[in-house]
Design a protein around this motif. Structure first.
Motif, PDB file in Angstrom:
ATOM      1  N   ALA A 235       0.837  -1.206   0.000  1.00 22.67           N
ATOM      2  CA  ALA A 235       0.000   0.000   0.000  1.00 22.67           C
ATOM      3  C   ALA A 235       0.872   1.255   0.000  1.00 22.67           C
ATOM      4  CB  ALA A 235      -0.915  -0.002   1.214  1.00 22.67           C
ATOM      5  N   THR A 255      -3.356  -0.794  -8.648  1.00 20.08           N
ATOM      6  CA  THR A 255      -4.104   0.360  -8.148  1.00 20.08           C
ATOM      7  C   THR A 255      -5.327  -0.044  -7.326  1.00 20.08           C
ATOM      8  OG1 THR A 255      -5.302   0.472 -10.263  1.00 20.08           O
ATOM      9  CG2 THR A 255      -3.339   1.850 -10.009  1.00 20.08           C
ATOM     10  N   ASP A 256      -6.094  -1.029  -7.793  1.00 21.02           N
ATOM     11  CA  ASP A 256      -7.353  -1.377  -7.119  1.00 21.02           C
ATOM     12  C   ASP A 256      -7.154  -2.357  -5.967  1.00 21.02           C
ATOM     13  OD1 ASP A 256      -8.436   0.218  -9.050  1.00 21.02           O
ATOM     14  OD2 ASP A 256      -9.264  -1.423 -10.256  1.00 21.02           O
ATOM     15  N   ASP A 257      -6.388  -3.418  -6.191  1.00 21.37           N
ATOM     16  CA  ASP A 257      -6.241  -4.456  -5.173  1.00 21.37           C
ATOM     17  C   ASP A 257      -5.168  -4.119  -4.141  1.00 21.37           C
ATOM     18  OD1 ASP A 257      -8.115  -5.689  -6.725  1.00 21.37           O
ATOM     19  OD2 ASP A 257      -6.763  -7.206  -7.548  1.00 21.37           O
ATOM     20  N   HIS A 259      -3.695  -1.032  -3.751  1.00 16.51           N
ATOM     21  CA  HIS A 259      -3.721   0.384  -3.345  1.00 16.51           C
ATOM     22  C   HIS A 259      -2.319   0.998  -3.443  1.00 16.51           C
ATOM     23  CE1 HIS A 259      -7.791  -0.430  -2.017  1.00 16.51           C
ATOM     24  NE2 HIS A 259      -7.329  -1.414  -1.266  1.00 16.51           N
ATOM     25  N   HIS A 261       0.892   2.295  -6.572  1.00 18.85           N
ATOM     26  CA  HIS A 261       1.039   3.028  -7.826  1.00 18.85           C
ATOM     27  C   HIS A 261       1.955   2.270  -8.773  1.00 18.85           C
ATOM     28  CE1 HIS A 261      -0.975   6.601  -6.259  1.00 18.85           C
ATOM     29  NE2 HIS A 261      -0.249   6.473  -5.158  1.00 18.85           N
ATOM     30  N   SER A 349       0.273   5.869 -12.576  1.00 12.36           N
ATOM     31  CA  SER A 349      -0.924   6.175 -11.796  1.00 12.36           C
ATOM     32  C   SER A 349      -0.659   7.283 -10.791  1.00 12.36           C
ATOM     33  CB  SER A 349      -1.407   4.918 -11.062  1.00 12.36           C
ATOM     34  OG  SER A 349      -0.407   4.455 -10.161  1.00 12.36           O
TER      35      SER A 349
END
Length: 436
Positions: A235, A255-257, A259, A261, A349
Motif C-alpha cells: 500500500a 491500483t485497485d487491489d 492500493h 502506484h 498512476s
C-alpha cells in the motif's frame, strides 16, 4: 567384560541417542535462542521429509547454507558443505545439530544431505522467510547485521556512493518504490529441460530484495506478478515494471487491489495507448518547459542526458492512469558529441501533486536497480549463471540464499558486495552476523 555388561553399555548409548533425537524434535530451533531472527525465520519453513529416519533438522541445513553463502567462494553446494564442516561444536550445539553419541560430538550434514534437502524444499516458504528477515531488520524487529570493519580507508565503491549522494541528491517527497523484473538462471534446468526463471522485487532506495517467486519461463512473468506483489506490504508504494507487464490486468491489480502506484513503459504490445501518449506529448521542448525536467550524468567514459516531459491523462488512456511521460536519453563521449538517442513513452498512476517530472525521471532511472544491483550482482559476484545445479528446488534455494546475502550486506551499510564477502574469514564472525 561380560556379555550382559556389553549389552547394557550399548543399550545405554542407544538411550542417549534417543534422548538427543527427542530433544532436537521438541526444539527444532536448537539453542540459538530468540536473539537470532534468521534462525527463527528459517525454522518456519515446512519440512517435507518424513520424520522416520530423519537425522538432521531442516533448520540446521538452511542456517548453514545461508551463512556459507555469505562468504566469498561458497557459490556451489560442494563449497557450502565444505565450509560448513569447519563450524565449531559450540555453534552446532546452539543450532541444535545432531549429536553422535558414539563420538560425543555434534555432526554437520553430509554433502549428499545438503543436495537432497535443498532439492526438495518448499520454495515459496524459503523465499518468504529469507526476504522476511530483511523486513524484520528494516522495521526494527531484528537487529541490524554488523559485518567486520575493513582495514584501511573506505573502499572505492563506498566512497562513490557517498559522493553521489551529495552530487546527485534524490528529489524530495519520493514514495517507497520497488523494481520488478524476471531473471533466468541460465545454468539450471527444470525437470522438463527448460530454464529455471525467477521473478523478483527490489527496493529502489537500499537495494534490498523484497520478494521472489519462481515462474514457468520469462514469458510467464505476468502470471506471477500478482502473487509476488500480494506478499508485500504494498500500500502506497510505487512499482516500476518493463513493457512486458504493461497490461490492464496488472494496472488494475496494483491500483485497485494493492492500493499502490505503477510506472509502466509503453511499447508495441499496447499500440493504441502508445500512439495516444505520443500524440499528447508531441511538440518542441519549448512548449513543455513547465512540465519537464533534465538530468545529466558523467561516468564510465561517457556523458548521459535524460530529458523528460509529462502530461495529465485519465482512465481513458489506461486503467488508473494519471500522467503520461516521454523520456529522451542522449549518450555521448567526453568530447561533447552525442552518439545515440533513445525515446520511450510511459504511463503512471501517480498524479502530478505526488510526482512531478523530476520524480518520474528518478523512478524510471532507478528501475535499473533490478539489473545493476540484483541480476548483475548474482551473476558476477555469486557466479549464478555458471551454476549447473539442476535438482528440484535447489537452483531456487541457492538464489534465495544469494538474495539473503545481498540483503544482509546492504543492510549492514556496505556498498560493495564482493568486498564485504572477502572480509568474512572467520567462521564465528559469519555466525555472529546473524546473532548465532
Amino acid at each position: 567384560m561380560s556379555p550382559s555388561s556389553s549389552l547394557s553399555a550399548v543399550l545405554g548409548q542407544l538411550a542417549d541417542l534417543a534422548r538427543e533425537d527427542a530433544l532436537v524434535e521438541s526444539d527444532p530451533v536448537g539453542r540459538a535462542g530468540p536473539s537470532s531472527s534468521l534462525v527463527t525465520r528459517l525454522s518456519r519453513v515446512v519440512d517435507r521429509r518424513k520424520r522416520r529416519g530423519l537425522r538432521h533438522e531442516l533448520v540446521v541445513v538452511l542456517v548453514l547454507a545461508a551463512c556459507a553463502t555469505l562468504v566469498v567462494g561458497n557459490d556451489s553446494l560442494t563449497a557450502i558443505w565444505q565450509w560448513s564442516t569447519g563450524t565449531s561444536q559450540e555453534v552446532l550445539a546452539r543450532l541444535g545439530a545432531r549429536r553422535n553419541p558414539w563420538r560425543g560430538r555434534y555432526v554437520v550434514p553430509s554433502e549428499r544431505t545438503f543436495r537432497r534437502v535443498l532439492g526438495g524444499l518448499d520454495g515459496d516458504g524459503l523465499d518468504r522467510e529469507t526476504c522476511g528477515f530483511a523486513t524484520d531488520v528494516v522495521r526494527g524487529r531484528a537487529p541490524v547485521p554488523v559485518l567486520p570493519d575493513p582495514a584501511g580507508p573506505p573502499e572505492r565503491e563506498q566512497r562513490r556512493v557517498a559522493q553521489r549522494a551529495v552530487s546527485h541528491p534524490a528529489p524530495q517527497g519520493l514514495l517507497p518504490a520497488a523494481a520488478v523484473d524476471g531473471k533466468a538462471l541460465r545454468g539450471a534446468r527444470t525437470g522438463g529441460g527448460g530454464q529455471v526463471c525467477v521473478l523478483g522485487a527490489i527496493s529502489h532506495d537500499n537495494g534490498v530484495v523484497l520478494g521472489q517467486r519462481q515462474i514457468p519461463d520469462k514469458k510467464g512473468e505476468a502470471s506471477k506478478v500478482g502473487e509476488l506483489l500480494a506478499g508485500l506490504d504494498a500500500a502506497g508504494m510505487v512499482f516500476t515494471l518493463d513493457a512486458l507487464h504493461t497490461t490492464r490486468t496488472t494496472a488494475r491489480l496494483i491500483t485497485d487491489d494493492l492500493h499502490a502506484h505503477y510506472l509502466l513503459i509503453l511499447k508495441g504490445n499496447q499500440p493504441l495507448a502508445l500512439e495516444a501518449a505520443g500524440a499528447v506529448l508531441a511538440g518542441p521542448d519549448a512548449d513543455w518547459m513547465a512540465t519537464s525536467a533534465v538530468e545529466s550524468d558523467r561516468g564510465h567514459g561517457r556523458v548521459e542526458r535524460r530529458r523528460i516531459r509529462a502530461a495529465a491523462v485519465d482512465d481513458a488512456l489506461f486503467p488508473g492512469a494519471r500522467q503520461a511521460f516521454r523520456l529522451r536519453r542522449d549518450v555521448g563521449g567526453l568530447d561533447g558529441i552525442w552518439d545515440t538517442k533513445e525515446i520511450i513513452h510511459g504511463i503512471t498512476s501517480l498524479p502530478a501533486d505526488l510526482a512531478g517530472p523530476a520524480h518520474l525521471n528518478h523512478y524510471q532511472r532507478q528501475h535499473w536497480t533490478v539489473e545493476n544491483r540484483l541480476h548483475w550482482t548474482r551473476d558476477v559476484t555469486f557466479g549464478e549463471d555458471k551454476s549447473q545445479v539442476r535438482t528440484g528446488t535447489a537452483p531456487r534455494a541457492l538464489a534465495c540464499f544469494r538474495n539473503l546475502a545481498i540483503n544482509t550486506i546492504r543492510l549492514a551499510g556496505r556498498a560493495n558486495t564482493a568486498h564485504a564477502r572477502r572480509d568474512l574469514h572467520n567462521h564465528d564472525n559469519v555466525f555472529a552476523v546473524f546473532g548465532i
